[in-house]
Scaffold this motif. Structure first.
Motif, PDB file in Angstrom:
ATOM      1  N   LYS A  64       4.538  -0.497  -2.886  1.00 39.22           N
ATOM      2  CA  LYS A  64       4.450  -1.621  -2.151  1.00 39.22           C
ATOM      3  C   LYS A  64       3.474  -2.336  -2.700  1.00 39.22           C
ATOM      4  CE  LYS A  64       6.353   0.323   1.891  1.00 39.22           C
ATOM      5  NZ  LYS A  64       6.126   0.606   3.508  1.00 39.22           N
ATOM      6  N   ALA A  88       3.927  -6.470  -4.509  1.00 35.56           N
ATOM      7  CA  ALA A  88       3.777  -7.658  -3.781  1.00 35.56           C
ATOM      8  C   ALA A  88       2.501  -8.165  -4.510  1.00 35.56           C
ATOM      9  CB  ALA A  88       2.806  -7.179  -2.676  1.00 35.56           C
ATOM     10  N   CYS A 139       4.844  -9.825  -7.529  1.00 37.77           N
ATOM     11  CA  CYS A 139       5.284 -11.143  -7.019  1.00 37.77           C
ATOM     12  C   CYS A 139       4.647 -12.269  -6.991  1.00 37.77           C
ATOM     13  CB  CYS A 139       6.209 -10.666  -5.760  1.00 37.77           C
ATOM     14  SG  CYS A 139       7.626  -9.539  -6.128  1.00 37.77           S
ATOM     15  N   CYS A 140       3.529 -11.980  -6.149  1.00 34.35           N
ATOM     16  CA  CYS A 140       2.345 -13.178  -5.909  1.00 34.35           C
ATOM     17  C   CYS A 140       1.915 -13.740  -7.218  1.00 34.35           C
ATOM     18  CB  CYS A 140       1.318 -12.628  -5.096  1.00 34.35           C
ATOM     19  SG  CYS A 140       1.795 -12.326  -3.341  1.00 34.35           S
TER      20      CYS A 140
END
Length: 113
Positions: free
Chosen positions: A88, A92, A95-96
């Motif tokens: 996770k 994340a 992606c950011c």
């Protein structure tokens, strides 16, 4: 102080992902995805070295977004050093970071216009 030896086969296991089930994606497809990621990084490097920084930024950002997809679908053992933390967190972060780089490359005006 003595360190415990690492049992064979566990040296590349991510301790955050030991309880996750194995990926349903075939191993050959996982390695193909990793090869595409590395190709994207190499292409971004070529763009950066040839002074095409917007293309380099976009390509690097798109590669990071692809790494997020890989992190969700591939086993940690196949990804090796590309799986740093939990699935996770890595997804994340990629992606950011990738989204910010793609946004920056799209939002900055070209110098010649």
């Amino acid at each position: 102080m003595r360190l415990k030896p690492i049992p064979p086969g566990l040296s590349l296991d991510n301790p955050h992902d030991r309880k996750l089930p194995p990926s349903r994606v075939p191993r050959a497809i996982q390695y193909l995805g990793i090869a595409l990621f590395l190709l994207g990084i190499a292409l971004a490097s070529v763009f950066a070295l040839s002074d095409h920084w917007r293309r380099a930024t976009f390509t690097l950002g798109a590669s990071m977004l692809w790494l997020a997809v890989l992190r969700l679908g591939c086993d940690s053992r196949n990804l090796g050093v590309l799986s740093v933390r939990s699935r996770k967190f890595d997804t994340a972060f990629c992606c950011c970071f990738g989204g910010a780089m793609v946004f920056l490359s799209a939002s900055v005006d070209a110098l010649g216009s």
